[in-house]
Write an enzyme that holds these catalytic residues in place. Structure first.
Site, mmCIF file in Angstrom:
data_model
loop_
_atom_site.group_PDB
_atom_site.id
_atom_site.type_symbol
_atom_site.label_atom_id
_atom_site.label_comp_id
_atom_site.label_asym_id
_atom_site.label_seq_id
_atom_site.Cartn_x
_atom_site.Cartn_y
_atom_site.Cartn_z
ATOM 1 N N ARG A 230 0.871 -1.281 -0.021
ATOM 2 C CA ARG A 230 -0.197 0.044 0.059
ATOM 3 C C ARG A 230 0.894 1.208 -0.111
ATOM 4 O O ARG A 230 1.804 1.313 0.933
ATOM 5 C CB ARG A 230 -1.022 -0.131 1.032
ATOM 6 C CG ARG A 230 -1.963 -1.224 1.307
ATOM 7 C CD ARG A 230 -3.081 -1.039 1.385
ATOM 8 N NE ARG A 230 -3.792 -2.437 1.213
ATOM 9 C CZ ARG A 230 -4.764 -2.928 2.015
ATOM 10 N NH1 ARG A 230 -5.077 -2.171 2.929
ATOM 11 N NH2 ARG A 230 -5.292 -4.004 1.648
ATOM 12 N N GLU A 232 0.407 4.392 0.789
ATOM 13 C CA GLU A 232 -0.290 5.398 1.585
ATOM 14 C C GLU A 232 0.806 6.105 2.311
ATOM 15 O O GLU A 232 1.876 5.499 2.830
ATOM 16 C CB GLU A 232 -1.193 4.840 2.719
ATOM 17 C CG GLU A 232 -2.417 3.881 1.781
ATOM 18 C CD GLU A 232 -3.197 4.714 1.079
ATOM 19 O OE1 GLU A 232 -3.233 6.023 1.371
ATOM 20 O OE2 GLU A 232 -3.761 4.425 0.139
ATOM 21 N N ARG A 238 1.229 1.627 13.400
ATOM 22 C CA ARG A 238 0.335 0.621 12.981
ATOM 23 C C ARG A 238 0.544 0.676 11.454
ATOM 24 O O ARG A 238 -0.370 -0.462 10.732
ATOM 25 C CB ARG A 238 -0.816 0.341 13.629
ATOM 26 C CG ARG A 238 -1.602 1.812 13.337
ATOM 27 C CD ARG A 238 -2.860 1.826 14.221
ATOM 28 N NE ARG A 238 -3.587 2.823 13.539
ATOM 29 C CZ ARG A 238 -3.448 4.167 13.859
ATOM 30 N NH1 ARG A 238 -2.325 4.480 14.566
ATOM 31 N NH2 ARG A 238 -4.270 5.067 13.229
ATOM 32 N N HIS A 239 1.165 1.269 10.601
ATOM 33 C CA HIS A 239 1.159 1.181 9.228
ATOM 34 C C HIS A 239 2.588 1.070 8.668
ATOM 35 O O HIS A 239 3.350 1.514 8.994
ATOM 36 C CB HIS A 239 0.629 2.408 8.736
ATOM 37 C CG HIS A 239 -0.737 2.665 8.768
ATOM 38 N ND1 HIS A 239 -1.227 3.334 10.062
ATOM 39 C CD2 HIS A 239 -1.763 2.493 8.217
ATOM 40 C CE1 HIS A 239 -2.535 3.630 9.742
ATOM 41 N NE2 HIS A 239 -2.865 2.968 8.760
ATOM 42 N N GLU A 371 -7.852 -2.610 14.240
ATOM 43 C CA GLU A 371 -8.804 -3.286 13.197
ATOM 44 C C GLU A 371 -7.828 -4.510 12.661
ATOM 45 O O GLU A 371 -6.554 -4.632 12.163
ATOM 46 C CB GLU A 371 -9.005 -2.578 11.922
ATOM 47 C CG GLU A 371 -9.788 -3.205 10.792
ATOM 48 C CD GLU A 371 -9.845 -2.634 9.778
ATOM 49 O OE1 GLU A 371 -10.010 -1.237 9.707
ATOM 50 O OE2 GLU A 371 -9.699 -3.276 8.647
ATOM 51 N N SER A 374 -10.867 -7.532 8.196
ATOM 52 C CA SER A 374 -12.169 -6.872 7.435
ATOM 53 C C SER A 374 -12.668 -7.855 6.458
ATOM 54 O O SER A 374 -11.849 -8.605 5.689
ATOM 55 C CB SER A 374 -11.387 -5.696 6.878
ATOM 56 O OG SER A 374 -12.342 -5.010 6.012
ATOM 57 N N ARG A 422 -0.632 -6.667 12.397
ATOM 58 C CA ARG A 422 -1.486 -6.341 13.714
ATOM 59 C C ARG A 422 -1.832 -7.187 14.659
ATOM 60 O O ARG A 422 -2.072 -7.018 15.751
ATOM 61 C CB ARG A 422 -2.716 -5.431 13.084
ATOM 62 C CG ARG A 422 -2.217 -4.139 12.281
ATOM 63 C CD ARG A 422 -3.512 -3.658 11.973
ATOM 64 N NE ARG A 422 -2.965 -2.202 11.167
ATOM 65 C CZ ARG A 422 -3.806 -1.288 10.831
ATOM 66 N NH1 ARG A 422 -5.243 -1.771 10.791
ATOM 67 N NH2 ARG A 422 -3.510 -0.207 10.164
#
Length: 448
Positions: A230, A232, A238-239, A371, A374, A422
RNA sequence: GCCCUGGUAGUAUAGUCCGGCCUAGUAUAGGCGGCUGUCGCCCGCCCGACCCGGGUUCAAAUCCCGGCCAGGGCGCCA
């Protein structure tokens, strides 16, 4: 990147015909008198003058090597005096029963080989007594991974992966591998990393979502443990830009069916970590709960109401911001599902409810405020999928091959994705996701 | 992309607010020496640092500006 200027002067020895006979943890008083060969790294040296203690570390633990200056061969005395912390060595010698030694026994060497020297001074103290910052630790990751803390983290990670494979395989899921180099950047959502693919542009996959959905036509129940990318610009604990995703997809199933799979999996993972990682959890000063199944199911609407009651400004239909999740995590410290999300907050392939299309059959699995997973029931009707694609501003032409799968008997299906890191963070109590990845990649870090 | 905080020996820190007694303190690591039961051994000696550039000032680790780097948060994140 810091480099130390020390020079390795040590001439190293050849391994020759030496082979390890015992791990450190095998050495015990019952072996008294037995000749053994151990191999590993010098953890610590305590030189008392007349006697020298060398703590040798291998993948199993540590054992004490003792060199009494008067009794021992002077060549051994001299050689043992050349050792430094983190030198890689092999020791041949006799086990000696000794109450005063750490495991009731120690090794008195007849011969020592220095197989690989370590540059001094070391850039970090792996015993953790003089702690180093995460940045320094990652720069010298090979050394850092030798620490008890890192060893514990990656043992837990291993047990998690083992538990996941065992559970999913036993439950009839086929392990698959889908491409990580993809052609289209038009799946929507997260930004993709573009790559040069010969004379074309390609991208790193952000998720195996579309492939695993196609594969339920052929294999009904599939799972994949693989990397996802990703692009981002997130900068939080946490990323990361490259992470491992545990994905399942199941035919003839709904959200509720795969939620059951998820909670049973979590139960098994926690149970196995508790069974097999007691030592590691002690080192990490962390406790893993034995989760009670079934997990709580909160609807999105309930969550919004709970947050409003806590004085948080949030309205139905909005995404839940990070600080609100922290509040929610304080109310619900363990596992819970959030269900019945508004359809517009979920991706195009999540199925809107038949009785109320405003609400979707998508869910999130939370552990406290994080999270973990999902998922949801997927849209398996091609017309509905096309409509959803257009609603979200995506171009059906870009999904030609994916949509084609829906022409050949797509079963109703559901699935989810778990972020491995996570999960490991929550199981180990580690606050920074980078610590649970061997060589993490984030917005700023691309090496080592 | 926005916001906050920070950058002092190999590592971790004190000092920075309120400029000068800083020739920059401490711990640990490293080097040398001493010590025969350590297990965060101990004792002595030594080595080693103010991120970079510019400015203010009699004087800058300390104040100001710019850059670089790092940490954290938000947003973003199927």
């Amino acid at each position: 990147m810091r480099l130390n200027s020390g020079v390795i002067k040590m001439k190293t020895d050849e391994l020759g015909d030496w082979r390890r006979t015992h791990y450190s943890t095998d050495i015990n008083p019952q072996l008294d008198g037995k000749q053994v060969v151990v191999m590993g790294w010098v953890r610590e040296i305590r030189d008392l003058g007349g006697i020298r203690f060398i703590i040798l570390q291998d993948r199993k633990g540590t054992v004490q090597i003792t060199v009494p200056q008067d009794a021992a061969d002077q060549k051994i005395v001299a050689k043992s005096g050349l050792l430094h912390r983190q030198d890689c060595i092999a020791v041949k010698g006799a086990v000696k029963k000794m109450d005063k030694a750490p495991r009731g026994a120690e090794i008195v060497p007849d011969n020592i080989k220095i197989l690989g020297a370590a540059k001094q001074p070391l850039p970090l103290d792996i015993t953790g007594r003089t702690p180093a910052e995460i940045d320094v630790r990652l720069d010298f990751r090979v050394l850092d991974l030798r620490s008890d803390r890192s060893q514990a983290i990656f043992k837990v990670r291993h047990v998690v992966l083992e538990a996941v494979r065992e559970f999913l395989s036993k439950n009839g899921f086929l392990e698959v591998n889908t491409p990580k180099i993809i052609a289209s950047a038009t799946e929507g959502g997260a930004a993709l990393f573009p790559i040069v693919y010969f004379e074309r542009e390609a991208f790193l996959a952000q998720s195996p979502q579309l492939y695993k959905e196609q594969l339920v036509i052929d294999f009904e129940k599939v799972y994949e443990i693989g990397p996802a990318y990703r692009a981002e610009k997130s900068h939080t604990r946490r990323h990361i830009t490259e992470f491992m995703s545990i994905d399942i997809e199941q035919a003839f199933a709904t959200a509720e069916d795969v939620m059951n799979v998820a909670e049973k999996l979590m139960y098994n993972v926690c149970k196995k970590v508790n069974e097999e990682c007691q030592e590691e959890l002690k080192i990490l000063k962390h406790k893993v709960p034995e989760p009670k199944v079934p997990f709580k199911r909160l609807t999105y609407t309930q969550v919004v109401e709970e947050l409003q009651a806590k004085g948080i400004e949030i309205h139905w239909g909005e995404d839940i911001p990070t600080p609100a999740f922290r509040t929610l995590g304080a109310i619900h410290p363990y596992f819970y599902f959030i269900t019945e999300w508004p359809s517009n907050l979920k991706p195009f392939y999540i199925k809107p409810r038949q009785d109320n299309p405003e609400i979707s059959e998508g869910f999130d699995l939370m552990w406290s405020w994080i999270e973990i997973a999902s998922g949801g029931t997927r849209v398996h009707d091609k017309e509905v999928l096309l409509k959803r694609l257009k609603e979200q501003g995506l171009h059906p032409e870009s999904f030609k091959y994916h949509l084609q799968a829906f022409d050949y008997g797509m079963p109703p299906h559901a699935g989810w994705a778990i972020g491995l890191e996570r999960l490991v963070m929550m199981l180990t109590g580690i606050k920074n996701i980078r610590e649970v990845v061997l060589y993490p990649r984030d917005r700023f870090r691309l090496t080592p």
